[in-house]
Design a protein around this motif. Structure first.
Motif, PDB file in Angstrom:
ATOM      1  N   GLY A   1       0.801  -1.223   0.000  1.00 38.53           N
ATOM      2  CA  GLY A   1       0.000   0.000   0.000  1.00 38.53           C
ATOM      3  C   GLY A   1       0.828   1.265   0.000  1.00 38.53           C
ATOM      4  N   ARG A   2       2.139   1.162  -0.278  1.00 44.07           N
ATOM      5  CA  ARG A   2       2.999   2.337  -0.196  1.00 44.07           C
ATOM      6  C   ARG A   2       2.833   3.271  -1.395  1.00 44.07           C
ATOM      7  NH1 ARG A   2       4.733   6.418  -0.386  1.00 44.07           N
ATOM      8  NH2 ARG A   2       6.764   7.281   0.173  1.00 44.07           N
ATOM      9  N   SER A   3       2.877   2.703  -2.586  1.00 41.83           N
ATOM     10  CA  SER A   3       2.854   3.551  -3.781  1.00 41.83           C
ATOM     11  C   SER A   3       1.425   3.766  -4.241  1.00 41.83           C
ATOM     12  CB  SER A   3       3.671   2.894  -4.899  1.00 41.83           C
ATOM     13  OG  SER A   3       3.580   3.667  -6.074  1.00 41.83           O
ATOM     14  N   GLN A   4       0.981   4.999  -4.197  1.00 41.76           N
ATOM     15  CA  GLN A   4      -0.403   5.329  -4.547  1.00 41.76           C
ATOM     16  C   GLN A   4      -0.427   6.577  -5.422  1.00 41.76           C
ATOM     17  OE1 GLN A   4      -2.978   3.619  -3.883  1.00 41.76           O
ATOM     18  NE2 GLN A   4      -2.653   2.481  -1.988  1.00 41.76           N
TER      19      GLN A   4
ATOM     20  N   GLY B   1      10.050  -6.685  -6.214  1.00 45.28           N
ATOM     21  CA  GLY B   1      10.581  -5.378  -6.602  1.00 45.28           C
ATOM     22  C   GLY B   1      10.933  -4.529  -5.393  1.00 45.28           C
ATOM     23  N   ARG B   2      10.579  -4.993  -4.225  1.00 43.22           N
ATOM     24  CA  ARG B   2      10.950  -4.367  -2.951  1.00 43.22           C
ATOM     25  C   ARG B   2      11.353  -5.481  -1.989  1.00 43.22           C
ATOM     26  NH1 ARG B   2       9.009   0.996  -2.003  1.00 43.22           N
ATOM     27  NH2 ARG B   2       7.362   1.720  -3.406  1.00 43.22           N
ATOM     28  N   PHE B   3      12.232  -5.150  -1.027  1.00 45.95           N
ATOM     29  CA  PHE B   3      12.483  -6.084   0.064  1.00 45.95           C
ATOM     30  C   PHE B   3      11.270  -6.065   1.004  1.00 45.95           C
ATOM     31  CE2 PHE B   3      16.737  -5.225  -1.489  1.00 45.95           C
ATOM     32  CZ  PHE B   3      17.359  -6.455  -1.381  1.00 45.95           C
TER      33      PHE B   3
ATOM     34  N   SER C   1       9.431  -8.186 -11.936  1.00 48.58           N
ATOM     35  CA  SER C   1       8.978  -8.027 -10.543  1.00 48.58           C
ATOM     36  C   SER C   1       7.586  -7.393 -10.507  1.00 48.58           C
ATOM     37  CB  SER C   1       9.966  -7.150  -9.774  1.00 48.58           C
ATOM     38  OG  SER C   1       9.946  -5.850 -10.309  1.00 48.58           O
ATOM     39  N   HIS C   2       6.841  -7.730  -9.454  1.00 44.11           N
ATOM     40  CA  HIS C   2       5.446  -7.293  -9.354  1.00 44.11           C
ATOM     41  C   HIS C   2       5.296  -5.786  -9.514  1.00 44.11           C
ATOM     42  CE1 HIS C   2       1.326  -7.015  -8.041  1.00 44.11           C
ATOM     43  NE2 HIS C   2       1.632  -6.407  -6.906  1.00 44.11           N
ATOM     44  N   ILE C   3       6.127  -5.008  -8.840  1.00 36.07           N
ATOM     45  CA  ILE C   3       5.883  -3.554  -8.896  1.00 36.07           C
ATOM     46  C   ILE C   3       6.357  -2.945 -10.217  1.00 36.07           C
ATOM     47  CG2 ILE C   3       5.862  -3.277  -6.374  1.00 36.07           C
ATOM     48  CD1 ILE C   3       8.571  -1.742  -6.703  1.00 36.07           C
TER      49      ILE C   3
ATOM     50  N   THR D   1       3.461  -3.861 -12.717  1.00 36.77           N
ATOM     51  CA  THR D   1       2.184  -3.167 -12.506  1.00 36.77           C
ATOM     52  C   THR D   1       2.305  -1.654 -12.538  1.00 36.77           C
ATOM     53  OG1 THR D   1       2.479  -3.348 -10.105  1.00 36.77           O
ATOM     54  CG2 THR D   1       1.111  -5.040 -11.167  1.00 36.77           C
ATOM     55  N   ASN D   2       3.536  -1.139 -12.508  1.00 37.57           N
ATOM     56  CA  ASN D   2       3.725   0.305 -12.670  1.00 37.57           C
ATOM     57  C   ASN D   2       5.112   0.592 -13.235  1.00 37.57           C
ATOM     58  OD1 ASN D   2       3.768   3.038 -12.654  1.00 37.57           O
ATOM     59  ND2 ASN D   2       3.694   3.287 -10.429  1.00 37.57           N
ATOM     60  N   PRO D   3       5.212   0.677 -14.550  1.00 41.74           N
ATOM     61  CA  PRO D   3       6.534   0.915 -15.169  1.00 41.74           C
ATOM     62  C   PRO D   3       7.091   2.312 -14.880  1.00 41.74           C
ATOM     63  CG  PRO D   3       4.941   0.029 -16.763  1.00 41.74           C
ATOM     64  CD  PRO D   3       4.167   0.459 -15.564  1.00 41.74           C
ATOM     65  N   ARG D   4       6.350   3.116 -14.161  1.00 41.70           N
ATOM     66  CA  ARG D   4       6.834   4.435 -13.693  1.00 41.70           C
ATOM     67  C   ARG D   4       7.375   5.318 -14.812  1.00 41.70           C
ATOM     68  NH1 ARG D   4       7.981   4.839  -7.642  1.00 41.70           N
ATOM     69  NH2 ARG D   4       6.637   3.186  -6.898  1.00 41.70           N
ATOM     70  N   ASP D   5       6.587   5.507 -15.827  1.00 37.86           N
ATOM     71  CA  ASP D   5       6.905   6.458 -16.904  1.00 37.86           C
ATOM     72  C   ASP D   5       8.219   6.141 -17.602  1.00 37.86           C
ATOM     73  OD1 ASP D   5       4.754   7.583 -15.695  1.00 37.86           O
ATOM     74  OD2 ASP D   5       5.786   9.368 -14.966  1.00 37.86           O
TER      75      ASP D   5
ATOM     76  N   ALA E   1      -6.312   3.706  -7.670  1.00 40.17           N
ATOM     77  CA  ALA E   1      -6.131   3.913  -6.230  1.00 40.17           C
ATOM     78  C   ALA E   1      -6.433   2.601  -5.509  1.00 40.17           C
ATOM     79  CB  ALA E   1      -7.050   5.030  -5.741  1.00 40.17           C
ATOM     80  N   ARG E   2      -5.386   1.953  -4.994  1.00 42.10           N
ATOM     81  CA  ARG E   2      -5.569   0.656  -4.333  1.00 42.10           C
ATOM     82  C   ARG E   2      -5.994   0.845  -2.882  1.00 42.10           C
ATOM     83  NH1 ARG E   2      -0.617  -1.875  -3.899  1.00 42.10           N
ATOM     84  NH2 ARG E   2       0.374   0.122  -4.269  1.00 42.10           N
ATOM     85  N   ARG E   3      -7.028   0.110  -2.489  1.00 43.38           N
ATOM     86  CA  ARG E   3      -7.563   0.274  -1.131  1.00 43.38           C
ATOM     87  C   ARG E   3      -7.894  -1.080  -0.497  1.00 43.38           C
ATOM     88  NH1 ARG E   3      -5.816   4.762  -2.017  1.00 43.38           N
ATOM     89  NH2 ARG E   3      -7.023   6.668  -2.291  1.00 43.38           N
TER      90      ARG E   3
HETATM   91  C1  HEM Z   1       2.361  -2.791  -5.127  1.00 43.03           C
HETATM   92  C2  HEM Z   1       1.622  -7.173  -3.148  1.00 43.03           C
HETATM   93  C3  HEM Z   1      -2.329  -7.711  -5.936  1.00 43.03           C
HETATM   94  C4  HEM Z   1      -1.102  -3.737  -8.388  1.00 43.03           C
HETATM   95  C5  HEM Z   1       2.479  -3.909  -4.324  1.00 43.03           C
HETATM   96  C6  HEM Z   1       3.486  -4.108  -3.289  1.00 43.03           C
HETATM   97  C7  HEM Z   1       3.265  -5.337  -2.751  1.00 43.03           C
HETATM   98  C8  HEM Z   1       2.142  -5.922  -3.419  1.00 43.03           C
HETATM   99  C9  HEM Z   1       4.056  -5.989  -1.632  1.00 43.03           C
HETATM  100  C10 HEM Z   1       4.586  -3.107  -2.900  1.00 43.03           C
HETATM  101  C11 HEM Z   1       4.049  -1.999  -2.043  1.00 43.03           C
HETATM  102  C12 HEM Z   1       3.794  -0.712  -2.794  1.00 43.03           C
HETATM  103  O1  HEM Z   1       4.616  -0.293  -3.609  1.00 43.03           O
HETATM  104  O2  HEM Z   1       2.740  -0.114  -2.550  1.00 43.03           O
HETATM  105  C13 HEM Z   1       0.461  -7.688  -3.730  1.00 43.03           C
HETATM  106  C14 HEM Z   1      -0.131  -8.956  -3.385  1.00 43.03           C
HETATM  107  C15 HEM Z   1      -1.241  -9.105  -4.156  1.00 43.03           C
HETATM  108  C16 HEM Z   1      -1.335  -7.931  -5.005  1.00 43.03           C
HETATM  109  C17 HEM Z   1       0.425  -9.934  -2.359  1.00 43.03           C
HETATM  110  C18 HEM Z   1      -2.262 -10.212  -4.215  1.00 43.03           C
HETATM  111  C19 HEM Z   1      -2.477 -11.075  -3.246  1.00 43.03           C
HETATM  112  C20 HEM Z   1      -2.306  -6.718  -6.878  1.00 43.03           C
HETATM  113  C21 HEM Z   1      -3.240  -6.603  -7.982  1.00 43.03           C
HETATM  114  C22 HEM Z   1      -2.868  -5.497  -8.684  1.00 43.03           C
HETATM  115  C23 HEM Z   1      -1.732  -4.908  -8.006  1.00 43.03           C
HETATM  116  C24 HEM Z   1      -4.410  -7.549  -8.259  1.00 43.03           C
HETATM  117  C25 HEM Z   1      -3.478  -4.938  -9.953  1.00 43.03           C
HETATM  118  C26 HEM Z   1      -3.990  -5.675 -10.923  1.00 43.03           C
HETATM  119  C27 HEM Z   1      -0.104  -3.121  -7.676  1.00 43.03           C
HETATM  120  C28 HEM Z   1       0.397  -1.799  -7.993  1.00 43.03           C
HETATM  121  C29 HEM Z   1       1.396  -1.532  -7.057  1.00 43.03           C
HETATM  122  C30 HEM Z   1       1.474  -2.694  -6.183  1.00 43.03           C
HETATM  123  C31 HEM Z   1      -0.075  -0.877  -9.117  1.00 43.03           C
HETATM  124  C32 HEM Z   1       2.231  -0.258  -6.958  1.00 43.03           C
HETATM  125  C33 HEM Z   1       3.438  -0.344  -7.851  1.00 43.03           C
HETATM  126  C34 HEM Z   1       4.213   0.954  -7.849  1.00 43.03           C
HETATM  127  O3  HEM Z   1       3.584   2.011  -7.989  1.00 43.03           O
HETATM  128  O4  HEM Z   1       5.434   0.912  -7.735  1.00 43.03           O
HETATM  129  N1  HEM Z   1       1.690  -5.042  -4.380  1.00 43.03           N
HETATM  130  N2  HEM Z   1      -0.277  -7.103  -4.711  1.00 43.03           N
HETATM  131  N3  HEM Z   1      -1.411  -5.686  -6.929  1.00 43.03           N
HETATM  132  N4  HEM Z   1       0.570  -3.619  -6.589  1.00 43.03           N
HETATM  133 FE1  HEM Z   1       0.192  -5.407  -5.712  1.00 43.03          FE
END
Ligand code: HEM
Length: 462
Positions: free
Chosen positions: A197-200, A282-284, A322-324, A327-331, A346-348
């Motif tokens: 929930g850090r990056s919003q 993408g983060r520790f 990596s997940h982050i 999901t956000n290539p950051r421009d 906006a993730r909530r």
């Molecule tokens: C960021 C975990 C599901 C999109 C993150 C972060 C973690 C995480 C640990 C890093 C914290 C942060 O930067 O805010 C998870 C887990 C999930 C999940 C465990 C499922 C169980 C999803 C889904 C999406 C998503 C379904 C969208 C389809 C994002 C985005 C970020 C993020 C956009 C911020 C990336 C950034 O701005 O750098 N997630 N997430 N996540 N996640 Fe997930």
């Protein structure tokens, strides 16, 4: 003057010179959209209406329990100044089938994914068949009521008040209890153990002032989350947002095993083994971004968010997969095309499920839960198709994004994972090591729905 959703500067929500339409928007918008509401304890009631008129009365009856976005922002300011506690969050969403049950047409809603409903988007999203969803979620869901607060008692009391309003013709189809999970330092984490929930995207002037960014601009225009509420008395000033709600179960044991396997394959030893998980996320675990550091920074405070991948074009520091980064290539690509496309939502969400182990520590995978815990993923969008669905489908589930051979998002990617992926030989080294099998899928969709969070003006009009 109509609300300027495309305004290139953050909204000064408390400015005396604010125009009448924007003021009315804030007085009629639900909270938790422009700014996250505390929801350490969260009750999620998924409701089915048997009778449209009863459904309308129920929704109208919720209004006295709700507050506006403006009230929430005032409460937040008071809390930051004096620690004065605010009132509970009550949010309401209505599904496409819900609107039809209430006797409304959905023709004026702009989002086609919303107008299909989540069940009919399973092919787009690579979701399991509806027959494999948890039983209650296979039924029709007409509305969701979200009740959140910092402590359990106000949530329980408000939940009772909501249930007391429920007419005999309506049923609670499914119910979930969200419960914030925290690490030893008290930071909010998800079940794999990582700060979340850090990056919003930030919309408001005070939020943006508190987070100046040189490499990454967290400000986004209101158009990312707000749309006119087509059924409100004055749609141009009565606004709402689309909510994606998905129950995502996490197999923590399998994810922790994938971290161990990757650490072995990369020859990592001792404290360096944490790099394997960081390459998947993408983060520790303490939030330290891999883009900035090859080791977790001492305490993770404050969790850094001012970085982009423009100066990591080869994935030498943060892997493309990596997940982050997925999901956000950051421009970083095509001159920031994804910012122009407006993908950021906006993730909530909130974690669910209880466990007896400590999610943040180094205990072995076999001591971790394989199910019963996960994330109630929630995000607000002005377009479910262009934001949530685009992220899931075109980025996370697309092994070819951002480049051929990248692989699926190891956290949320759905679908068969045939190809192998590579990681840098060492942190900061552009040379890639031997290809590795992709991490298995450890997150499973158990059910959910798309909702529209209407304006208070609409709810009052029922
Ligand atoms: C960021 C975990 C599901 C999109 C993150 C972060 C973690 C995480 C640990 C890093 C914290 C942060 O930067 O805010 C998870 C887990 C999930 C999940 C465990 C499922 C169980 C999803 C889904 C999406 C998503 C379904 C969208 C389809 C994002 C985005 C970020 C993020 C956009 C911020 C990336 C950034 O701005 O750098 N997630 N997430 N996540 N996640 Fe997930």
């Amino acid at each position: 003057m109509p609300v300027n959703l495309a305004n290139g500067t953050p909204l000064s929500w408390d400015a005396p010179e604010l125009d009448a339409d924007t003021k009315a928007m804030l007085d009629n918008l639900q909270p938790n959209i422009l700014q996250a509401h505390v929801r350490e304890h969260l009750s999620v009631l998924l409701i089915g209406f048997g009778d449209g008129a009863d459904g309308k009365r129920f929704l109208r009856g919720l209004v006295p329990l709700m507050k506006s976005a403006r009230k929430h922002l005032e409460e937040t300011r008071a809390f930051n100044a004096t620690k004065a506690p605010g009132t509970p969050y009550v949010g309401v969403g209505i599904s496409k089938l819900g609107y039809l049950k209430l006797g409304h047409s959905t023709a004026k809603f702009t989002d086609d994914a919303f107008k299909s409903g989540l069940k009919r988007r399973k092919d787009t999203l690579n979701d399991p068949p509806v027959s494999a969803w948890e039983e209650p979620y296979r039924k029709e869901i007409h509305a969701v009521v979200l009740i959140g607060d910092a402590t359990e008692a106000p949530v329980a009391a408000t939940r009772e008040r909501v249930l007391a309003l429920l007419p005999a013709t309506a049923t609670v189809v499914a119910e979930e209890t969200g419960r914030g999970l925290r690490n030893a330092q008290g930071n909010g984490i998800e079940h794999f153990g990582y700060i979340d929930g850090r990056s919003q995207p930030l919309f408001l002037a005070d939020q943006v002032a508190a987070e100046p960014g040189r490499n990454w601009t967290p400000f986004f225009p209101l158009s990312h989350v707000l749309v006119e509420d087509p059924l409100a008395p004055r749609p141009a000033r009565h606004m709402g947002t689309y909510l994606v709600y998905r129950k995502l179960e996490q197999n923590v044991r399998a994810f922790r095993q994938a971290e161990e396997d990757l650490a072995d394959a990369l020859g990592l030893t001792g404290a360096d083994r944490a790099l394997a998980g960081a390459m998947l996320v993408g983060r520790f675990r303490n939030g330290t971004p891999l883009r900035l550091h090859g080791k977790p920074s001492s305490d993770g405070h404050p969790v850094q968010n001012d970085f982009s991948y423009r100066d990591d074009p080869d994935g030498a520091k943060c892997p493309f997969s990596s997940h982050i980064r997925k999901t956000n290539p950051r421009d970083s690509r095509d001159g920031g095309l994804e910012r122009l496309l407006g993908v950021m939502m906006a993730r909530r969400g909130q974690t669910y499920g209880t466990r007896t182990d400590r999610p943040w520590d180094e205990a072995p995978p076999r001591t971790r839960p394989t199910g019963g815990v996960g994330l109630l993923f929630m995000a607000f969008n002005s377009s479910l198709q262009a934001q949530f669905e685009f992220t899931q489908q075109s980025w996370s589930d697309n092994a070819g994004f951002p480049a051929e051979g990248t692989g699926h998002d190891p956290v949320i990617g759905q679908g068969p994972r045939d190809g192998k992926v590579t990681f840098p030989k060492a942190w900061g080294n552009a040379q890639q090591g031997a290809p590795q099998p992709q991490a298995p899928q450890t997150v499973t969709m158990k059910g959910g729905e798309y909702f529209f969070m209407p304006s208070l003006a609409y709810l009052k009009s029922l």
